[in-house]
Design an enzyme around this catalytic site. Structure first.
Site, PDB file in Angstrom:
ATOM      1  NE  ARG A  36       3.250   3.378   1.956  1.00  0.00           N
ATOM      2  CZ  ARG A  36       2.970   2.307   1.234  1.00  0.00           C
ATOM      3  NH1 ARG A  36       2.181   1.366   1.708  1.00  0.00           N
ATOM      4  NH2 ARG A  36       3.443   2.169   0.032  1.00  0.00           N
ATOM      5  CB  THR A  50      -3.074  -4.855   0.276  1.00  0.00           C
ATOM      6  OG1 THR A  50      -1.704  -4.563   0.065  1.00  0.00           O
ATOM      7  CG2 THR A  50      -3.735  -3.653   0.861  1.00  0.00           C
ATOM      8  CB  THR A  79      -0.496  -3.313   2.768  1.00  0.00           C
ATOM      9  OG1 THR A  79       0.276  -4.043   1.844  1.00  0.00           O
ATOM     10  CG2 THR A  79       0.255  -2.045   3.112  1.00  0.00           C
ATOM     11  CB  SER A 115       0.521   3.853  -0.288  1.00  0.00           C
ATOM     12  OG  SER A 115      -0.481   2.876  -0.219  1.00  0.00           O
ATOM     13  CB  SER A 116      -1.755   1.810  -4.981  1.00  0.00           C
ATOM     14  OG  SER A 116      -0.612   1.873  -5.765  1.00  0.00           O
ATOM     15  N   GLY A 138      -2.586  -3.397  -5.163  1.00  0.00           N
ATOM     16  CA  GLY A 138      -1.439  -2.631  -5.648  1.00  0.00           C
ATOM     17  C   GLY A 138      -1.913  -1.439  -6.467  1.00  0.00           C
TER      18      GLY A 138
HETATM   19  N1  GLU Z   1       1.912  -2.032  -1.070  1.00  0.00           N
HETATM   20  C1  GLU Z   1       0.872  -1.515  -1.893  1.00  0.00           C
HETATM   21  C2  GLU Z   1       0.564  -0.089  -1.532  1.00  0.00           C
HETATM   22  O1  GLU Z   1       0.705   0.304  -0.430  1.00  0.00           O
HETATM   23  C3  GLU Z   1      -0.383  -2.304  -1.807  1.00  0.00           C
HETATM   24  C4  GLU Z   1      -0.215  -3.662  -2.323  1.00  0.00           C
HETATM   25  C5  GLU Z   1      -1.540  -4.388  -2.477  1.00  0.00           C
HETATM   26  O2  GLU Z   1      -2.581  -3.761  -2.578  1.00  0.00           O
HETATM   27  O3  GLU Z   1      -1.542  -5.587  -2.501  1.00  0.00           O
HETATM   28  O4  GLU Z   1       0.160   0.627  -2.366  1.00  0.00           O
END
Ligand code: GLU
Length: 582
Positions: A102, A399, A417, A464-465, A487
């Site tokens: 990350r 992502t 991502t 993060s998701s 996301g």
């Molecule tokens: N930046 C988001 C994350 O790390 C992911 C975005 C995406 O899945 O498009 O959770």
């Protein structure tokens, strides 16, 4: 590096050939041949991964080749100037490891960095296309760390597919072209609006985006690959780091990231979190990933109303999944952030009694109880010192997710991502700089004055998701790997796939094809065009606040091992995914 059992396999087969067949145990004779498989969101990336596996590479080796290709051909989604989480399964020791790549905030980052003078949040697109939003890229350092543990081929040999494509060109895919049509307006075309490298890369002299099928070359990226193939630390300590810092520090809205911040970056090897679920273990990345919401949902479902045999055809089964999602999202939104900065009730959130108590809130109609935050601290081994503020994090989509099983049965499930489409839109060395720091909450306190756990801080990683997942069977053997971009919706997309396979008994592809449903807070989104009218109206009749007005951009990849040892893959038709088998 790891000694690859493939070489040993060839040797022992030869030896067995010299001796008598009776020497072989029954088990050896019956052992099904392990296939190898790669599922990514792009045909070139899948081909690059297969090429490495064919040469005797491990799943981690293949992941390096895959990501170096995705950085080129799917730059809207991920890249070497972005971040990632990788979950790795070692078939020999039956153990899991998580590699956290990350991005981290620079040492000059401040809690009010995304706030305007009047205290309001900066508009998202302003923050995204700024220098403020770039975190130290983590994916390459993470891949290098994983390679030291699990690589079998030479590091330098893993970039040849990507180099060739960068030098000779690749055809712009329909999806990449579509992204230019939809998001091209955010790519600066005049220096006064910001750095114009991306515009020069994607547009012709008349300012028209290159069409689908156009052969796009990226010699800058080929040069970058040449440098990092020799030594990945050059990315962090050499000219590339200096160029990244210089680009971030450009106006408008210059960021503070320095070459020293980049040199100081360290990926983290973490212990996987696992949740018992029926006779499997669902495992994934710990915070700052929010995977634990996936574990919570599956734990809640195990304790919730039993699904009827109609599976996806029974709206009541969807209503149960919606409520399990609401319950888990409420907690993850409030509590999850970088573990180096905040205490979190992780044990409480995955505690069986707690999840059983949360599951009791699931009713046969919508109730506000399911989207209110719970009290996982009461089930934690340490108490909370502060009240967590109500989250204000936004999160847009750029992502990718891929899964790999090598011929030894080792597995990679990785989500990578640049945060939102084309990251900041600023380029260095043929790569797009991430805008990952917009994954922090732009506000540091909520309206009640409580601190928001995912607020910006120097050297902190944004929540993060991304939820790369691996499911093990009761003997600790690999059963399924999956994950998705999207996301905040990643959690819901990933869970839908697991529910399809494990609760509703579907094949992986049928599970991926199910309509997406995202139940976070009061509103339950059902995928426009995919969710049948009968489901939408039944959910409304049960009192849910249904929004069926938007598409859901999942990008699920799945590999599942069947009881006879064969592998079954699934790729999401919503993107350009391809399954490759060796
Ligand atoms: N930046 C988001 C994350 O790390 C992911 C975005 C995406 O899945 O498009 O959770």
């Amino acid at each position: 590096m790891k000694f690859h059992m493939l070489a040993l396999g060839v040797l022992s087969a030869t030896l067995l050939g010299c001796g008598s067949a009776e020497n072989q145990t029954k088990q050896e004779v019956e052992q099904p041949k392990q296939q190898a498989m790669v599922v990514t969101a792009n045909p070139h990336a899948t081909a690059a991964g297969l090429e490495v596996l064919r040469a005797g590479g491990s799943a981690v080796d293949a992941a390096i080749a895959v990501e170096s290709v995705l950085s080129l051909v799917e730059p809207q989604s991920s890249g070497l100037a972005g971040g990632a989480f990788m979950v790795h399964y070692d078939s020999e020791t039956k153990s899991l490891a998580v590699y956290d790549g990350r991005e981290s905030a620079p040492s000059g980052a401040t809690p009010d960095m995304f706030m305007l003078e009047n205290g309001d949040s900066m508009p998202f697109m302003q923050a995204k296309t700024s220098g403020l939003s770039t975190g130290v890229p983590g994916v390459l350092a993470m891949l290098s760390m994983a390679h030291k543990d699990q690589g079998t081929l030479e590091w330098s040999s893993l970039f040849s597919y990507a180099s060739k494509l960068a030098n000779e060109g690749f055809e712009i895919s329909p999806r990449l072209h579509g992204m230019l049509e939809r998001f091209g307006k955010y790519i600066p075309s005049k220096p006064e609006d910001g750095p114009t490298d991306a515009f020069e890369y994607f547009y012709d002299e008349a300012g028209v985006a290159h069409p689908e099928g156009y052969l796009l070359k990226n010699p800058e990226y080929a040069k970058t690959l040449e440098i990092i193939a020799k030594d990945p630390t050059e990315f962090y300590q050499g000219e590339i780091a200096k160029e990244i810092a210089a680009m971030v520090q450009q106006e408008p809205r210059a960021g503070s990231l320095t070459a020293e911040d980049i040199a100081a970056y360290k990926p983290v090897k973490r212990t996987a979190l696992c949740q018992d679920y029926r006779d499997t273990q669902i495992c994934g990345a710990p915070p700052p990933s929010s995977w634990l919401a996936v574990g919570m949902i599956m734990g809640i479902l195990e304790n919730g109303p039993k699904p009827s045999a109609e599976g996806p055809d029974d709206p009541k089964n969807w209503a149960v999944m919606a409520q399990a999602q609401q319950l888990a999202y409420a907690d993850r939104d409030q509590f999850i952030a970088d573990p180096n900065f905040v205490d979190m009730p992780i044990k409480g959130m995955l505690n069986k009694e707690y999840l059983a108590k949360r599951a009791k809130l699931i009713a046969d109609k919508a109730t506000p109880l399911t989207y209110a935050v719970g009290d996982p601290w009461a089930y934690n081994d340490t108490p909370s010192e502060t009240t967590a503020g109500i989250d204000a994090t936004q999160d847009v989509h750029g992502t990718t997710h891929f899964v790999i099983v090598d011929s030894e049965g080792d597995v990679v499930s990785m989500t990578a991502t640049v945060e939102s489409i084309f990251g900041t839109t600023r380029m260095v060395g043929g790569m797009f700089l991430n805008n990952q720091l917009t994954d922090f909450s732009f506000q540091h306190h909520d309206k009640e004055g409580n601190p928001i756990v995912n607020a910006v801080a120097a050297n902190k990683r944004p929540r993060s998701s991304m939820s790369p997942s691996i499911v093990l069977d009761k003997d600790g053997e690999f059963l399924m790997a999956t994950g998705s971009p999207g996301g905040n919706n990643i959690i819901a997309y990933t869970v839908k796939t697991m529910v399809g396979v494990f609760e509703w008994d579907l094949e992986p592809q049928a599970a991926v094809d199910l309509p997406n449903m995202v139940a976070r807070g009061k509103t339950v989104r059902l995928e426009k065009g995919a969710a049948p009218e009968s489901l939408i109206s039944a959910m409304k009749e049960m009192g849910f606040d249904v929004d069926a007005s938007r598409g859901e951009n999942s990008g699920l990849s799945v590999i599942m091992r069947k009881p006879d040892g064969t592998l079954v893959g699934a790729a999401d038709k919503r993107r350009e995914g391809v399954i490759g088998t060796l």
